[in-house]
Design an enzyme around this catalytic site. Structure first.
Site, PDB file in Angstrom:
ATOM      1  N   SER A 160       0.826  -1.204   0.000  1.00 17.65           N
ATOM      2  CA  SER A 160       0.000   0.000   0.000  1.00 17.65           C
ATOM      3  C   SER A 160       0.864   1.258   0.000  1.00 17.65           C
ATOM      4  O   SER A 160       0.572   2.228  -0.720  1.00 17.65           O
ATOM      5  CB  SER A 160      -0.919  -0.014   1.224  1.00 17.65           C
ATOM      6  OG  SER A 160      -1.666   1.181   1.320  1.00 17.65           O
ATOM      7  N   VAL A 169       2.361   1.918  -3.481  1.00 18.36           N
ATOM      8  CA  VAL A 169       1.384   2.475  -4.427  1.00 18.36           C
ATOM      9  C   VAL A 169       1.164   3.958  -4.147  1.00 18.36           C
ATOM     10  O   VAL A 169       1.084   4.775  -5.077  1.00 18.36           O
ATOM     11  CB  VAL A 169       0.065   1.688  -4.346  1.00 18.36           C
ATOM     12  CG1 VAL A 169      -1.015   2.369  -5.180  1.00 18.36           C
ATOM     13  CG2 VAL A 169       0.267   0.257  -4.811  1.00 18.36           C
ATOM     14  N   HIS A 170       1.064   4.334  -2.878  1.00 15.04           N
ATOM     15  CA  HIS A 170       0.906   5.753  -2.545  1.00 15.04           C
ATOM     16  C   HIS A 170       2.134   6.557  -2.985  1.00 15.04           C
ATOM     17  O   HIS A 170       2.005   7.688  -3.471  1.00 15.04           O
ATOM     18  CB  HIS A 170       0.698   5.918  -1.035  1.00 15.04           C
ATOM     19  CG  HIS A 170      -0.688   5.582  -0.580  1.00 15.04           C
ATOM     20  ND1 HIS A 170      -1.112   4.297  -0.368  1.00 15.04           N
ATOM     21  CD2 HIS A 170      -1.751   6.370  -0.294  1.00 15.04           C
ATOM     22  CE1 HIS A 170      -2.372   4.300   0.029  1.00 15.04           C
ATOM     23  NE2 HIS A 170      -2.789   5.546   0.077  1.00 15.04           N
ATOM     24  N   GLU A 171       3.322   5.978  -2.826  1.00 14.19           N
ATOM     25  CA  GLU A 171       4.536   6.680  -3.251  1.00 14.19           C
ATOM     26  C   GLU A 171       4.573   6.826  -4.767  1.00 14.19           C
ATOM     27  O   GLU A 171       5.080   7.839  -5.289  1.00 14.19           O
ATOM     28  CB  GLU A 171       5.766   5.918  -2.755  1.00 14.19           C
ATOM     29  CG  GLU A 171       7.084   6.632  -3.001  1.00 14.19           C
ATOM     30  CD  GLU A 171       7.182   7.953  -2.252  1.00 14.19           C
ATOM     31  OE1 GLU A 171       7.813   8.887  -2.797  1.00 14.19           O
ATOM     32  OE2 GLU A 171       6.628   8.059  -1.129  1.00 14.19           O
TER      33      GLU A 171
END
Length: 745
Positions: free
Chosen positions: A678, A681-683
């Site tokens: 998770s 993906v945010h990065e």
């Protein structure tokens, strides 16, 4: 949406099971198997013969009520009221706490429970009756086996006048002979500490294989290693989101006035911004650079590219059509199917990110396209891997049906056969259960049981295919086992569908695939709860709210965030040293903390309350539990569960549980894998916006794990207010700190 737990509540004769929610009630009616309870616990009881020659059943694990005692021997309390034919329902609300990180509350409907008054009175001593008389009466064979017609309850005895509490009995030690723990005298069990307590007697041979199970359990210390199912069984129900006006709980909340006050304050705040803009620039919108960048170029290209991207998800449907279902395709899911799917998913997300770089889109276009691309990626993954799993079950079922057909043509020999495996080496305890997808998964939760079952099936199939002679007992047992497995796999292929047209492989249609693509969920199921009609007034309300909140977000960003961002750009363009830029960090943080907090709340509301509810209404999707009360979070794991339920459910099924089943890791490692994926993906999203790979967001998100552990220490446990304050402190400071770091460094 919550984890599904099937509830005990049917008599053995009924052979059904009742879910804790009315909308997921399903009855498994097998054509090959019509007896047994789907909720027995075979390792909690064993049988022995007393001095009088009667078969007696003993508890070997703790029980806390008559219902638990009956369930341990394969019975239900409904027999107290009506015997074998009495029927009746029982149920309790339950929630599977699948692990410390990823569990959450869920609403469920409690099924009315029948009271066991008639049977209980038969077991209690009459006024003035001695204990010896009661014992003689109970051991005198006055009561029939609960599975026999007309019986009220099997003969029972206990040191108490009620079965409401039964004492904890001794569990055999590792390696200890199980017979050492069983009482030898059928009449001393009320008085001897450490001995067993009789809970039923029967002249017929009930529970014949329990001793073998308990012996195997004793050899492993009374416990068996648990493995999570590959696909967690989620429950979709008819629910409304917390802030939806159709939610009666929200409408009747004592805090409803604060909700109204918030939006009134936002309205007057925007009026104040518009007035200031009019005063400075002569326009209520001010200089309006953000809105101009949104509509200046490539808006049509963005919409066209988004449509093409959604259409290309059909590649996953094509791959599933190619996956072997009947032996005619080269693409087998368990061999190369999942590899090809992952290759396609990599190409898909690479193309989405690459297009934003090639077109040099502004951050508004980039955020929309990349986020929507990630949604389409998760939908494809869920669709492909769930249908791939069903294709494996379909192939296995076809293989077993072929062995059954071959078995029908075998003429059994009269003398005992030496063909492996002998009947004595095969576990048949599960045959007392109703064959269903639930029992099929339960048997595979245990690693030891899973390996044993797979080994037995493979050995039976090999014995049938070998053509070697089989005796009558082998033919009979092999047929029962294969039919049980076929029935369970058939129920697994049906999933939650109530219409055979939606069961696998009938669901592999283009319409079904694209119907799932537009539904506001990331987890694929064969069927979802649906609403009956579309409320167009509600659609208009949500659409107006969506565009209105986006306008509010643009106004706040233009007034308070855009000037700070442009200031940092000018500092870099003029060549200001890093140390001097960093000295501006505290002031930049103070300028951004309040507007970023507003943007964070509004962005969450516009997506999870307006857009998802709008899609749900247009697609007849009845489960609107897109979030939970995350604002009351006292720890970061609770926040991760509650603020984005669709993504949480996806990660739970396809990352957390799949890591445990496929990679054979424990739940802590699976939690680490889930959080790390998770965070990556945010990065990736931050890299697409700022074109910088710094890892600030990844680092801060991974710091949530030690904070979760800290929240469970004695200093923070049971201190909800303090935990909630720490949570809100992180929400206040996190977004502004991240933006400031990416802008300055």
């Amino acid at each position: 949406m919550t984890m599904r737990m099937d509830q005990p509540g049917t008599t053995p004769a009924a052979g059904g099971r009742t879910s804790s929610r009315d909308h997921t009630e399903d009855t498994n009616d097998s054509s090959h198997h019509t007896s047994g309870s789907g909720n027995t616990s075979p390792t909690t009881a064993t049988t022995d013969i007393n001095d009088a020659g009667r078969r007696q059943t003993y508890l070997l694990t703790p029980v806390h009520s008559l219902r638990d005692a009956l369930r341990a021997t394969g019975r239900t309390a409904s027999t107290l009221d009506g015997g074998a034919g009495g029927g009746g329902e029982s149920g309790t609300t339950s929630e599977e706490d699948y692990d410390d990180i990823s569990s959450g509350p869920a609403a469920s409907t409690t099924t009315p429970r029948r009271t066991a008054t008639a049977g209980a009175r038969l077991l209690k001593p009459a006024t003035g009756e001695s204990t010896a008389a009661v014992r003689n009466r109970r051991q005198g064979g006055q009561y029939q086996h609960p599975l026999q017609a007309g019986s009220a309850l099997s003969t029972a005895s206990t040191s108490s006048s009620s079965f409401d509490t039964l004492p904890q009995l001794r569990i055999p030690a590792v390696g200890e002979d199980i017979t050492n723990t069983l009482p030898k005298d059928g009449r001393r069990h009320h008085h001897k500490a450490g001995g067993g307590y009789i809970i039923s007697t029967a002249d017929d041979g009930d529970l014949p294989a329990i001793r073998d199970l308990v012996i195997r359990s004793a050899k492993t210390g009374g416990q068996m290693a648990k493995r999570r199912p590959k696909f967690a069984d989620l429950v979709f129900s008819r629910t409304f989101s917390a802030f939806d006006r159709q939610n009666t709980a929200a409408a009747n909340s004592p805090f409803h006035g604060f909700f109204t006050l918030f939006w009134m304050a936002v309205f007057f705040f925007i009026l104040k911004i518009a007035a200031d803009n009019w005063k400075k620039t002569g326009s209520p919108l001010g200089t309006n650079e953000i809105m101009k960048s949104m509509f200046r170029r490539d808006l049509f290209v963005l919409l066209l590219a988004d449509g093409v991207m959604c259409g290309m998800t059909g590649v996953s449907w094509v791959l599933q059509r190619l996956v072997r279902r009947d032996g005619r395709s080269w693409l087998i899911w368990d061999r190369w199917g999942w590899v090809v799917q992952n290759i396609w998913q990599t190409i898909f997300i690479g193309g989405v990110v690459g297009l934003t770089l090639v077109r040099h889109w502004p951050w508004t276009h980039t955020v929309f396209f990349v986020m929507h691309g990630l949604v389409m990626l998760m939908k494809q993954h869920s669709y492909a891997f769930y249908n791939g799993y069903l294709s494996s079950a379909y192939n296995k079922r076809a293989h077993l049906l072929a062995r059954l057909k071959q078995l029908d043509d075998i003429s059994p020999v009269q003398s005992p056969s030496r063909t492996e495996p002998p009947v004595s080496a095969i576990s048949t305890t599960h045959l007392s259960l109703v064959p269903s997808a639930h029992e099929y998964k339960e048997r595979r939760r245990s690693i030891a049981a899973h390996e044993e079952v797979e080994d037995n099936i493979d050995r039976i199939a090999a014995a049938i295919s070998s053509g070697e002679p089989l005796d009558k007992e082998q033919v009979h047992v092999f047929e029962r086992i294969l039919k049980w497995e076929v029935d369970a796999l058939s129920d697994e292929l049906k999933g939650k569908s109530t219409d055979p047209a939606r069961a696998y492989p009938n669901n592999l249609t283009l319409d079904n695939h694209y119907e799932f693509i537009v539904l506001p969920t990331l987890v694929y199921e064969l069927e979802y709860p649906r609403s009956e009609s579309i409320n167009w007034y509600y659609v208009a309300e949500k659409m107006a709210a969506c565009f209105g909140i986006i306008f509010v977000m643009i106004m706040i960003s233009q007034a308070f965030i855009y000037p700070v961002v442009m200031d940092t750009v000018r500092m870099k363009e003029t060549g200001m040293p890093l140390a001097q830029r960093f000295s501006r960090f505290p002031w930049m943080l103070s300028d951004l903390i309040i507007p970023f907090m507003m943007e964070y709340l509004l962005a969450w509301y516009v997506i999870w309350e307006t857009i998802l509810n709008l899609l749900a209404e247009l697609t007849y999707f009845a489960d609107r539990s897109f979030y939970d009360a995350w604002w009351n979070s006292v720890s970061w794991d609770q926040f991760a569960r509650d603020w984005n339920r669709p993504v949480h459910n996806f990660l739970l099924r396809h990352v957390y549980h799949s890591s445990i089943s496929a990679m054979k890791v424990n739940k802590h490692t699976a939690t680490l894998i889930t959080f790390f994926l998770s965070a990556c993906v945010h990065e990736l999203v931050m890299w697409c916006i700022f074109k910088k790979l710094r890892g600030y967001l990844l680092f801060l998100q991974m710091c949530q794990l030690p904070l979760v552990r800290l929240s469970r220490t004695k200093w923070l446990r049971h201190k909800a207010t303090l935990g909630n304050m720490i949570f809100w402190l992180g929400i206040f400071t996190g977004p502004s700190i991240l933006c400031s770091l990416y802008l300055i460094l």
